[in-house]
Design an enzyme around this catalytic site. Structure first.
Site, PDB file in Angstrom:
ATOM      1  N   CYS A  12       4.683   9.078   1.582  1.00  0.00           N
ATOM      2  CA  CYS A  12       4.750   9.460   3.713  1.00  0.00           C
ATOM      3  C   CYS A  12       4.623   7.143   3.810  1.00  0.00           C
ATOM      4  O   CYS A  12       4.993   6.582   2.883  1.00  0.00           O
ATOM      5  CB  CYS A  12       3.850   9.023   3.481  1.00  0.00           C
ATOM      6  SG  CYS A  12       2.223   8.216   3.144  1.00  0.00           S
ATOM      7  N   HIS A  41      -3.218   7.511  -5.034  1.00  0.00           N
ATOM      8  CA  HIS A  41      -3.311   8.090  -6.545  1.00  0.00           C
ATOM      9  C   HIS A  41      -1.534   9.113  -6.781  1.00  0.00           C
ATOM     10  O   HIS A  41      -1.570   9.865  -6.884  1.00  0.00           O
ATOM     11  CB  HIS A  41      -3.737   8.753  -5.711  1.00  0.00           C
ATOM     12  CG  HIS A  41      -5.467   8.912  -5.151  1.00  0.00           C
ATOM     13  ND1 HIS A  41      -5.935   9.949  -4.726  1.00  0.00           N
ATOM     14  CD2 HIS A  41      -5.937   7.516  -6.222  1.00  0.00           C
ATOM     15  CE1 HIS A  41      -7.488   9.161  -4.665  1.00  0.00           C
ATOM     16  NE2 HIS A  41      -7.530   7.949  -5.522  1.00  0.00           N
ATOM     17  N   HIS A 124     -13.979  11.698  -2.782  1.00  0.00           N
ATOM     18  CA  HIS A 124     -12.887  11.560  -2.259  1.00  0.00           C
ATOM     19  C   HIS A 124     -13.117   9.716  -1.753  1.00  0.00           C
ATOM     20  O   HIS A 124     -14.048   9.505  -0.837  1.00  0.00           O
ATOM     21  CB  HIS A 124     -11.580  12.057  -1.670  1.00  0.00           C
ATOM     22  CG  HIS A 124     -10.292  11.500  -1.587  1.00  0.00           C
ATOM     23  ND1 HIS A 124     -10.221  10.621  -0.872  1.00  0.00           N
ATOM     24  CD2 HIS A 124      -9.183  12.134  -2.367  1.00  0.00           C
ATOM     25  CE1 HIS A 124      -8.940  10.384  -0.454  1.00  0.00           C
ATOM     26  NE2 HIS A 124      -8.508  11.260  -1.620  1.00  0.00           N
ATOM     27  N   GLU A 126     -11.445   8.270   0.526  1.00  0.00           N
ATOM     28  CA  GLU A 126     -10.768   7.776   1.599  1.00  0.00           C
ATOM     29  C   GLU A 126     -12.386   8.317   2.284  1.00  0.00           C
ATOM     30  O   GLU A 126     -12.855   7.694   3.335  1.00  0.00           O
ATOM     31  CB  GLU A 126      -9.940   8.864   2.005  1.00  0.00           C
ATOM     32  CG  GLU A 126      -9.712   8.767   3.791  1.00  0.00           C
ATOM     33  CD  GLU A 126      -8.837   9.645   4.513  1.00  0.00           C
ATOM     34  OE1 GLU A 126      -7.713  10.224   3.731  1.00  0.00           O
ATOM     35  OE2 GLU A 126      -8.453  10.239   5.742  1.00  0.00           O
ATOM     36  N   CYS A 197      -3.127  13.554   8.860  1.00  0.00           N
ATOM     37  CA  CYS A 197      -1.944  12.286   9.297  1.00  0.00           C
ATOM     38  C   CYS A 197      -1.132  13.679   9.579  1.00  0.00           C
ATOM     39  O   CYS A 197      -0.579  14.867   8.455  1.00  0.00           O
ATOM     40  CB  CYS A 197      -2.019  11.250   8.871  1.00  0.00           C
ATOM     41  SG  CYS A 197      -0.892  12.234   6.860  1.00  0.00           S
ATOM     42  N   SER A 226      -5.283  13.741  -3.140  1.00  0.00           N
ATOM     43  CA  SER A 226      -6.094  14.823  -1.978  1.00  0.00           C
ATOM     44  C   SER A 226      -4.384  16.033  -1.506  1.00  0.00           C
ATOM     45  O   SER A 226      -4.052  17.514  -1.407  1.00  0.00           O
ATOM     46  CB  SER A 226      -6.524  14.477  -0.927  1.00  0.00           C
ATOM     47  OG  SER A 226      -7.084  15.466   0.056  1.00  0.00           O
TER      48      SER A 226
END
Ligand code: SF4
Length: 314
Positions: A12, A41, A124, A126, A197, A226
């Site tokens: 992405c 990751h 996680h 984030e 997203c 994830s």
């Protein structure tokens, strides 16, 4: 046996930018360059950057004085940012702009005294970074992972509450949690749908379509990714056997016995070269053809931090 190739798949814009930031910083300042947490990751990507002189650490105090430090694409808590500012370090931020957008939203609510609920997965990075936009500044924030967690929430003033989400969640599961939040707190503020997203959404849409037409789905992605895990789960929920693989070395030939159609996709942090290696392995085992599925053409590109210069245009 044929391979049906998902579209879109793989990198992405946020991952592409984060890797380019590490690349450019290595070029400009030379090794070693310290990166807080795996920049994205993916084992292949991280191993490649290690070979070029990136040193991955979990905490700022592991970085020597005077060194260069990069924050990963997942973002960091304010206290991590402050810890780095208080040191003699050259700092670059590879946080995905779509994660930063959520951070700013949390900070705004927090400043206005609104309690914030984050939908996400505990542990996680984030989630730790997003929680840290409020908690380290004395605000109140809650993490929910399921509809059951919503029922257990204790909110001081239900008219002053908001929600945000992790960017890489299952679209379907998140919808159920948001519905539960709206039911419990009718005045809750939040994004129109979620903060999931575009890349996560598009890759899940492609897998939903593909899983209905395949006997097996291979997801190229690392175990700690994830969005890659969500792709595998989504296929399984559709009744399609699915495996998460780091690369061709993880495929077992007996998975493929007598299967006419194998789907192949890649999480947002997995490079296309791994997809190509998987295809080569499957072809060596007798795959007849590769059919690329039609899908959305993603054209999102995020600029680099100004001090690293403009991106090359293709
Ligand atoms: S998956 Fe989404 S939020 Fe995460 S880096 Fe990519 S674009 Fe950004």
């Amino acid at each position: 046996m044929n391979i049906l190739l998902a579209n879109p798949r793989g990198f992405c814009a946020g991952v592409d930018r984060a890797i380019e930031i590490v690349d450019r910083v290595l070029e400009l300042y030379g090794a070693p360059v310290y990166v807080r947490h795996e920049v994205v990751h993916n084992r292949f990507v991280v191993d490649g950057l290690k070979r070029r002189g990136a040193v991955f650490v979990e905490e700022v105090d592991e970085v020597p004085d005077g060194a260069t430090l990069i924050f990963s694409a997942h973002g960091v808590a304010q206290e991590v940012r402050r810890a780095a500012e208080g040191r003699n370090l050259r700092v670059f931020d590879a946080t995905c702009p779509l994660v930063t957008k959520v951070h700013l939203e949390v900070a705004r609510h927090c400043k206005n005294g609104v309690e914030v609920i984050l939908i996400g997965h505990a542990g996680h990075p984030e989630v730790e970074g997003t929680m840290g936009q409020c908690l380290s500044d004395g605000g109140t924030m809650h993490l929910v992972e399921s509809v059951a967690d919503v029922a257990a929430l204790r909110i001081k003033d239900p008219s002053r509450v908001a929600y945000v989400t992790q960017t890489t969640l299952s679209v379907d599961d998140t919808r159920g949690i948001i519905d539960a939040l709206r039911e419990h707190f009718p005045e809750i503020q939040g994004p129109k749908k979620s903060d999931i997203c575009y890349a996560t959404q598009n890759r899940q849409d492609a897998v939903r379509d593909l899983a209905a037409r395949c006997d097996l789905l291979l997801v190229v992605g690392s175990a700690n990714s994830s969005n890659s895990n969500r792709l595998r789960e989504l296929a399984e929920k559709q009744g399609c056997t699915a495996y998460l693989i780091d690369g061709p070395e993880d495929i077992r030939q007996d998975w493929l016995t007598a299967l006419p159609r194998v789907g192949l996709t890649a999480g947002a942090s997995a490079p296309e070269v791994l997809v190509e290696q998987v295809i080569a392995q499957l072809q060596a085992w007798g795959v007849a053809g590769v059919e690329e599925q039609e899908g959305i053409r993603e054209q999102v590109v995020f600029p680099l931090p100004r001090e690293l210069g403009a991106r090359a245009t293709s």
